[in-house]
Design an enzyme around this catalytic site. Structure first.
Site, short mmCIF file in Angstrom:
data_model
loop_
_atom_site.label_atom_id
_atom_site.label_comp_id
_atom_site.label_asym_id
_atom_site.label_seq_id
_atom_site.Cartn_x
_atom_site.Cartn_y
_atom_site.Cartn_z
N LYS A 1 0.86 -1.19 0.00
CA LYS A 1 0.00 0.00 0.00
C LYS A 1 0.90 1.25 0.00
O LYS A 1 2.01 1.15 0.56
CB LYS A 1 -0.90 0.02 1.24
N LYS B 1 2.02 -9.22 -1.94
CA LYS B 1 1.32 -9.23 -3.22
C LYS B 1 1.03 -7.81 -3.73
O LYS B 1 1.02 -6.86 -2.95
CB LYS B 1 0.00 -10.01 -3.15
N ASP C 1 -1.53 -5.03 -5.41
CA ASP C 1 -2.94 -4.78 -5.20
C ASP C 1 -3.71 -5.06 -6.50
O ASP C 1 -3.11 -5.16 -7.56
CB ASP C 1 -3.19 -3.34 -4.73
N GLU C 2 -5.03 -5.20 -6.39
CA GLU C 2 -5.83 -5.64 -7.54
C GLU C 2 -5.79 -4.65 -8.70
O GLU C 2 -6.02 -5.03 -9.85
CB GLU C 2 -7.27 -5.91 -7.12
N HIS D 1 -7.62 -13.05 -7.21
CA HIS D 1 -8.33 -11.95 -6.55
C HIS D 1 -9.72 -11.88 -7.15
O HIS D 1 -9.90 -12.18 -8.33
CB HIS D 1 -7.58 -10.64 -6.78
N LYS E 1 -13.29 -5.64 6.86
CA LYS E 1 -14.02 -4.43 6.44
C LYS E 1 -15.02 -4.71 5.34
O LYS E 1 -15.90 -3.90 5.07
CB LYS E 1 -13.00 -3.39 5.94
C1 CAP Z 1 -7.19 -5.42 1.36
C2 CAP Z 1 -7.32 -5.31 -0.15
C3 CAP Z 1 -8.04 -6.48 -0.84
C4 CAP Z 1 -9.39 -6.83 -0.29
C5 CAP Z 1 -10.25 -7.59 -1.30
C6 CAP Z 1 -8.02 -4.05 -0.50
O1 CAP Z 1 -6.49 -4.32 1.87
O2 CAP Z 1 -6.05 -5.21 -0.75
O3 CAP Z 1 -8.13 -6.11 -2.18
O4 CAP Z 1 -9.23 -7.65 0.80
O5 CAP Z 1 -11.46 -7.97 -0.72
O6 CAP Z 1 -7.59 -3.46 -1.52
O7 CAP Z 1 -8.98 -3.69 0.11
P1 CAP Z 1 -6.58 -3.98 3.44
P2 CAP Z 1 -11.90 -9.52 -0.63
O8 CAP Z 1 -5.92 -5.10 4.18
O9 CAP Z 1 -5.83 -2.70 3.58
O10 CAP Z 1 -8.01 -3.86 3.80
O11 CAP Z 1 -10.72 -10.20 0.03
O12 CAP Z 1 -13.11 -9.49 0.23
O13 CAP Z 1 -12.11 -9.99 -1.99
MG MG Z 2 -6.65 -4.83 -2.66
#
Ligand code: CAP
Ligand code: MG
Length: 426
Positions: free
Chosen positions: A152, A178, A180-181, A267, A307
């Site tokens: 991040k 990893k 991020d998406e 993801h 969250k």
């Molecule tokens: C988590 C995360 C993931 C989410 C995806 C985000 O970051 O990188 O993409 O967990 O949701 O971008 O929010 P944080 P899910 O740890 O900072 O929250 O796993 O429900 O598909």
């Molecule tokens: Mg993410």
């Protein structure tokens, strides 16, 4: 269309048939029976009127059977002959049972709750190449959950800055880093440059810690470009690729699985647009089953306590009462015993911090990967201490010591608990 010949409530499905379970809200003036017949017709061989080109052989061989209608739960079950599908071609299968049916006027709401793919057809799917055992072999982590972070901010760092955050996370104590998406190949952080820098520091972290470290780069792009990026990962010694499986689509995922011999981290970005509404769309359970069949080794399934939307009902049902549960009595759906299809890791991510680790493991067990973005880089003392706090919370939970007790002798964990406590984020 009011052809009720699709309805046969005495019909016994054979084990070789595909079963789809839908939640159905018919539009005003239509019964659940009529709605069910139309769903069966539109998802297979029928259309809105009788057609002269239909013949008895097709009808006999391919007409599906609505064999269960539950007015109380508003659910129906349909048995489909396997010949209706090109088993293994997931886009075609979704175009059938999850295609036009969602748009029909005679329905107010429709949700594909669950699908049973016949065991006999499972051999048409590759399944995970590595699965839980293969990933545990690569990572040399035998029993405990794997812990990781998402670099991040999601995007904005240069490749060098990204690599430094990754390095601090690894030496701080995490197994996995990893992308991020939404990070792909951007002007200030190109894919190739990032691979070069991050995997070089991965090697350094492995030497310094003596532990195996993993990097999951996001290769999400046009299918052939994904194959090119997987080659770049290979060039720099990477073992993983990450794919946003819904935004790149089943075809993209199957292209990667069939051509890239790396661990696939899946993801599910965009899933909530499809899965969140309990009355319309497709359940995460259904998507998870097909992701496993397609061959992902790891898949995000939610945290229950983090969250993201998705409380107990979506993620957990210990007694299998509620229809679209991701958890069975024998663990999560991705580790259920399937013929020829390896079990895959469940990924818990989204608003996690060290204080939540005992809860996540209580609900999801040990065959999981816990990912911390804000819960690592948001630590009062930064990434390296954040990573250490996560590792300490896991150690405490594995040895059944309370986090409060463990924090007395582990200041990184104490720092995390002071900031986030034990409660779920907003
Ligand atoms: C988590 C995360 C993931 C989410 C995806 C985000 O970051 O990188 O993409 O967990 O949701 O971008 O929010 P944080 P899910 O740890 O900072 O929250 O796993 O429900 O598909
Ligand atoms: Mg993410």
């Amino acid at each position: 269309m009011r052809d009720l010949s699709y309805i046969d409530l005495n019909y016994e499905p054979s084990k070789d048939e595909l079963i789809a379970e839908y939640y159905v809200e018919p539009a005003k003036g239509y019964s659940l029976k009529i709605a069910a017949a139309n769903i069966a017709s539109e998802s297979s061989i029928g259309t809105w009127t009788t057609i002269k080109t239909m013949n008895d052989r097709i009808a006999e061989k391919l007409k599906p059977h609505v064999y269960s209608i539950n007015p109380r739960q508003k659910t129906i079950k349909i048995a489909y002959a396997p010949e209706l599908f090109e088993m293994g071609n997931i886009p075609q299968m979704f175009s059938s049972i999850a295609g036009n049916v969602f748009g029909m006027k005679l329905l107010n709401n429709l949700r594909l709750q669950d699908v049973r793919v016949p065991e006999k057809s499972m051999s048409k799917f590759p399944g995970p190449k590595f699965g839980i055992d293969g990933v545990r072999k690569i990572t040399k982590i035998k029993k405990r959950p794997l812990i990781g972070t998402i670099v991040k901010p999601k995007v904005g760092l240069t490749s060098a800055q990204h690599a430094k955050v990754a390095y601090d996370s690894w030496v701080g104590g995490l197994d996995i880093v990893k992308d991020d998406e939404n990070l792909s190949s951007l002007t200030f952080n190109s894919f190739k440059n990032r691979m070069k820098q991050v995997l070089k520091l991965r090697d350094k972290a492995e030497k310094e810690t003596g532990n195996k470290k993993m990097y999951m780069p996001n290769i999400t792009a046009e299918s052939l470009e994904m194959l090119k990026r997987a080659k770049i990962v290979d060039q720099f010694g990477g073992e993983y690729v990450m794919v946003d499986i819904l935004t790149s689509g089943w075809s993209g995922l199957q292209t990667v699985r069939n051509n890239v011999g790396k661990v696939i981290h899946a993801h599910r970005a965009m899933h909530a647009a499809i899965t969140r509404n309990p009355r319309h769309g497709i359940s995460m359970l259904t998507l998870a089953k097909f992701a496993r069949l397609a061959g992902v080794d790891q898949l995000h399934i939610g945290t229950v306590v983090g969250k993201m939307h998705g409380g107990k009902r979506e993620v957990i049902n210990l007694h299998g009462e509620i229809e679209d549960s991701m958890i069975t009595e024998n663990g999560h759906i991705l580790e259920e015993n399937w013929k020829n299809i390896k079990p895959a890791f469940a990924v818990a991510s989204g608003g996690l911090h060290p204080g939540l680790i005992p809860n996540v493991m209580k609900y999801l067990g040990n065959n999981i990967i816990m990912q911390f973005g804000g819960g690592c880089h948001g630590h009062p003392e930064g990434t390296r201490k954040g990573a250490a706090a996560i590792k300490q919370a896991l150690e405490a939970t594995m040895e059944k010591t309370s986090l409060t007790e463990y924090a007395k002798t582990h200041k990184e964990l104490a720092g995390a608990i002071k900031k986030w406590g034990f409660s779920s984020p907003e």
